[in-house]
Design a protein around this motif. Structure first.
Motif, PDB file in Angstrom:
ATOM      1  N   PHE A   1       4.969 -11.486  -9.909  1.00 16.68           N
ATOM      2  CA  PHE A   1       3.498 -12.297  -9.492  1.00 16.68           C
ATOM      3  C   PHE A   1       2.444 -11.483  -8.850  1.00 16.68           C
ATOM      4  N   PHE A   2       2.888 -10.008  -8.687  1.00 13.96           N
ATOM      5  CA  PHE A   2       1.950  -9.134  -7.781  1.00 13.96           C
ATOM      6  C   PHE A   2       1.929  -7.910  -8.511  1.00 13.96           C
ATOM      7  N   GLU A   3       0.735  -7.350  -8.387  1.00 17.57           N
ATOM      8  CA  GLU A   3       0.535  -5.898  -8.909  1.00 17.57           C
ATOM      9  C   GLU A   3       1.546  -5.027  -8.131  1.00 17.57           C
ATOM     10  N   THR A   4       1.642  -5.113  -6.860  1.00 14.31           N
ATOM     11  CA  THR A   4       2.641  -4.442  -5.904  1.00 14.31           C
ATOM     12  C   THR A   4       3.212  -5.247  -4.929  1.00 14.31           C
ATOM     13  N   THR A   5       4.458  -5.201  -4.699  1.00 15.82           N
ATOM     14  CA  THR A   5       5.216  -5.720  -3.580  1.00 15.82           C
ATOM     15  C   THR A   5       5.050  -4.942  -2.145  1.00 15.82           C
ATOM     16  N   ALA A   6       5.450  -5.719  -1.086  1.00 14.08           N
ATOM     17  CA  ALA A   6       5.363  -5.227   0.247  1.00 14.08           C
ATOM     18  C   ALA A   6       6.645  -4.898   0.932  1.00 14.08           C
ATOM     19  N   THR A   7       6.730  -4.319   1.903  1.00 16.08           N
ATOM     20  CA  THR A   7       7.945  -4.456   2.826  1.00 16.08           C
ATOM     21  C   THR A   7       7.693  -4.469   4.150  1.00 16.08           C
ATOM     22  N   LEU A   8       8.671  -5.129   5.032  1.00 12.43           N
ATOM     23  CA  LEU A   8       8.011  -5.653   6.135  1.00 12.43           C
ATOM     24  C   LEU A   8       7.283  -4.474   7.095  1.00 12.43           C
ATOM     25  N   PHE A   9       7.780  -3.178   6.825  1.00 10.60           N
ATOM     26  CA  PHE A   9       6.818  -2.099   7.467  1.00 10.60           C
ATOM     27  C   PHE A   9       5.284  -2.341   7.252  1.00 10.60           C
ATOM     28  N   ASP A  10       5.113  -2.635   6.060  1.00 13.12           N
ATOM     29  CA  ASP A  10       3.569  -3.195   5.734  1.00 13.12           C
ATOM     30  C   ASP A  10       2.948  -4.038   6.529  1.00 13.12           C
ATOM     31  N   TYR A  11       3.684  -4.833   7.190  1.00 14.30           N
ATOM     32  CA  TYR A  11       3.305  -5.948   8.459  1.00 14.30           C
ATOM     33  C   TYR A  11       3.324  -5.453   9.845  1.00 14.30           C
ATOM     34  N   LEU A  12       3.972  -4.295  10.056  1.00 14.05           N
ATOM     35  CA  LEU A  12       4.063  -3.961  11.300  1.00 14.05           C
ATOM     36  C   LEU A  12       3.013  -3.083  11.909  1.00 14.05           C
ATOM     37  N   PRO A  13       2.590  -3.367  13.014  1.00 13.22           N
ATOM     38  CA  PRO A  13       1.603  -2.319  13.790  1.00 13.22           C
ATOM     39  C   PRO A  13       2.150  -1.011  14.233  1.00 13.22           C
ATOM     40  N   ASP A  14       1.094   0.057  14.146  1.00 10.53           N
ATOM     41  CA  ASP A  14       1.897   1.279  14.360  1.00 10.53           C
ATOM     42  C   ASP A  14       2.496   1.618  15.589  1.00 10.53           C
ATOM     43  N   SER A  15       2.142   0.574  16.509  1.00  5.99           N
ATOM     44  CA  SER A  15       2.851   0.806  17.930  1.00  5.99           C
ATOM     45  C   SER A  15       4.110   0.190  17.936  1.00  5.99           C
ATOM     46  N   THR A  16       4.828  -0.172  16.709  1.00  7.15           N
ATOM     47  CA  THR A  16       6.099  -0.717  16.978  1.00  7.15           C
ATOM     48  C   THR A  16       7.298   0.230  17.180  1.00  7.15           C
ATOM     49  N   LEU A  17       8.134  -0.122  18.269  1.00  2.00           N
ATOM     50  CA  LEU A  17       9.451   0.335  18.436  1.00  2.00           C
ATOM     51  C   LEU A  17      10.389  -0.176  17.777  1.00  2.00           C
TER      52      LEU A  17
END
Length: 647
Positions: free
Chosen positions: A279-295
């Motif tokens: 359905f999409f040109e590219t899929t994502a992972t949960l890391f694509d949603y996480l802010p850079d400040s994630t621990l």
């Protein structure tokens, strides 16, 4: 792997006190977190860290236990949101879709993540391996509705359908909507209750929450947010991309595939989630949603869980790939390989939770070795004269403060009476934070906590029921309980079949002949068509579905049809009322005679009953729990009991 910077380790660190957090790109090991102290330490870290925490557990069971601990230690009114990201609860390539509540939780978490300043995201390692819809899909298919806004029904209906919502007669689950003239009921994904939009012409006059069981409206809102209802888009552009990708991915005639034909029609066949890349040109992972400040907080043993999942998925692919009706995508198209996932985690600051099971194990010099102890096991002996003697002896010798946690309010009261009867003075406590802020020596509360806690600094302990009675096999229920007797009414049109005999409360027995769209001056509305004697038709709005009940008399084929406007139905109801009256008088006479005689009041529940009930290894269903309480109340009353319990 990078080594953590050379900073001094705190002396005797406590999960309650500020903890040392790693620098970006580095890893710190937390060890000796015994009992439920890992939940306490993570809760404290979430309050201190200027960004979200991604907590990755070995499996769904570990996620659930940690979720219970975090809810307990964070409290209900905390400022740190706890966002679950549940698994689909299906095996790879299964031909059925997740429950709507699961999709609702997942999409709400994905929507909130990019702007999350602080919070905790809980996920299992195997769930983290799944490829996801891209962030642009979630944000691009989310829209806001406000009072005073113009809303044209003819344009809103297809927009809801394209967002994955499906039309029903009565809204009961996330992802459903119903339009009845100027009223629009919709259950947004991610919401805890459905909403009712009242339109005046093409303007939203009001937005209210409502109870799907009683259909009663509640509080007013000024706005509501609609997330997409499923993880697979079904608008025209997405369907076209799916068709093109399918023909490229799989050989043969696509029209021979039921899946291809259903999606081409705009339907969502079961298990469509395992075709997201089409359905999409590219899929994502949960890391694509996480802010850079994630621990990232990682349990030990994740590598083994990820490798096992990857190996099992490959085996399922080899077994199922030859089905021409339902060809499947390769594991690499749907999931992250363990090495790829580990590489993605290495880019974040990380805390690894080291597995330590006893007080005697020694940690490495670079570890943060927490000052916790293994909570005591205080087994109840049902055959002893004092079954809870181990608990009483421990309370008498323990010099710190103690919070006893019961599973329910009723069990908390049983424990309170038990402790009072043996010379203790427990104080009722709302939650963990109230206990921590107070000075009570012994306190009682109720929560779903499995493991206890034992700290040296400060000197305190949390005692849970599994420490006393052993573990219970809790049955987690995702769907909420209904307060209505569903067997007495027809709740959804799906329960009706063409030509079924039904009973209208005012007109009697007729036959259901299907749905029909009629415009009676307030816009097109769906009506049930009921046929009566001589072919007369009655049109009932779907909003009056509660007036229709099942016919439970003779065989459906021999069901008599009443005449509209005739008196046969009224005569039948009058005869039924007279018979009911006679039966009620007789029953009241019997009941009055029975009530005049004294019964035997059994003693109230004590510790022996508590030991007996705690030995039951499963969680009772809502109906079982209700019947148990009613029977016990009858037995403790001086009135004679008149009750039949059937399994």
């Amino acid at each position: 792997m990078n080594s953590p910077p050379d900073l001094p380790q705190p002396a005797d660190p406590s999960p309650l006190k500020p903890v040392w957090l790693p620098e970006p790109g580095h890893e710190t090991v937390w060890s000796h977190l015994l009992g439920s102290s890992r939940g306490l330490a993570i809760a404290q870290a979430a309050r201190l860290h200027p960004g979200p925490l991604l907590v990755v557990c070995q499996d769904a069971r570990s996620v659930q236990h940690l979720d219970d601990e975090l809810h307990f230690y964070l409290g209900e009114n905390n400022t740190v949101p706890l966002l679950p990201f549940p698994d689909w609860e299906s095996l790879p390539y299964d031909a059925f879709s997740p429950h709507p509540d699961i999709i609702s939780e997942r999409l709400l978490t994905l929507y909130r993540l990019p702007e999350l300043k602080q919070g905790i995201v809980l996920v299992a390692a195997t769930t983290l391996q799944h490829r996801l819809v891209p962030p642009a899909y979630v944000s691009g298919h989310t829209f806001l509705l406000e009072t005073g806004q113009t809303l044209k029904i003819e344009a809103f209906r297809p927009r809801l359908s394209q967002a994955g919502y499906h039309a029903v007669a009565q809204v009961v689950e996330p992802g459903e909507y119903a339009i009845r003239g100027g009223l629009v009921d919709v259950y947004p994904v991610g919401a805890t209750t459905p909403y009712r939009l009242d339109l005046f012409g093409d303007t939203i006059e009001s937005i209210r929450v409502f109870d799907p069981d009683t259909q009663r409206s509640g509080d007013r809102l000024t706005a509501m947010r609609l997330l997409p209802a499923r993880e697979a888009p079904l608008n025209a552009e997405a369907i076209q991309r799916f068709r093109q990708s399918y023909r490229v991915e799989f050989e043969g005639d696509p029209q021979k595939s039921t899946l291809y034909r259903e999606v081409s029609k705009g339907a969502a066949p079961a298990g469509i989630e395992y075709y997201l890349p089409l359905f999409f040109e590219t899929t994502a992972t949960l890391f694509d949603y996480l802010p850079d400040s994630t621990l990232c907080v990682l349990e030990d043993g994740l590598t083994n869980s990820m490798e096992t999942f990857w190996r099992d998925t490959g085996e399922r692919y080899r077994v199922l790939r030859t089905d021409p009706e339902r060809p499947i995508l390769s594991p690499a198209r749907l999931f992250l390989e363990p090495e790829v996932l580990q590489s993605a985690l290495d880019g974040y600051q990380r805390i690894r939770l080291s597995v330590m099971t006893t007080d005697g194990e020694q940690a490495k010099d670079s570890d943060i070795h927490f000052a916790t102890r293994l909570p005591p096991v205080l087994p109840v002996n049902p055959k002893a004269d004092v079954p809870h003697l181990a608990l009483f002896d421990w309370l008498n010798t323990f010099e710190g403060r103690v919070l006893v946690v019961a599973e329910t309010a009723g069990r908390r009261e049983v424990l309170r009476r038990l402790l009072f009867d043996h010379g203790f003075e427990p104080v009722a406590c709302d939650n963990w934070q109230a206990f921590l802020d107070g000075d009570m020596r012994l306190a009682l509360t109720d929560a779903g906590l499995e493991k206890g806690l034992l700290l040296d600094t400060p000197h305190l302990a949390v005692v849970t029921e599994p420490q006393l009675y052993g573990e219970r096999a809790a049955q987690r229920r995702r769907r909420r309980e209904s307060a209505r007797d569903l067997s007495a009414i027809i709740r959804d049109l799906a329960e009706l079949h063409l030509n079924d005999p039904v009973v209208h409360e005012n007109h009697g027995v007729g036959r259901y002949r299907g749905l029909q769209m009629l415009d009676v001056g307030d816009g097109p509305t769906e009506f049930l068509t009921l046929e009566y004697q001589d072919g007369d038709k009655l049109y009932v709005p779907v909003t009056d579905l509660a007036r229709i009940s099942r016919y439970t008399g003779t065989h459906p084929d021999q069901a008599p049809l009443h005449k509209l406007g005739g008196d046969a139905w009224e005569k039948a109801k009058r005869r039924a009322r007279e018979k009911a009256w006679d039966a009620a008088v007789e029953l009241l006479e019997v009941q009055a005679l029975r009530a005049s005689r004294p019964g035997h009041a059994f003693p109230t529940r004590d510790e022996h009953y508590e030991v007996f009930s705690s030995a039951f290894p499963f969680e009772e269903t809502p109906d079982q729990a209700r019947v148990i309480e009613e029977v016990l109340a009858d037995m403790e009353s001086a009135r004679p009991m008149d009750r039949l319990v059937c399994g």
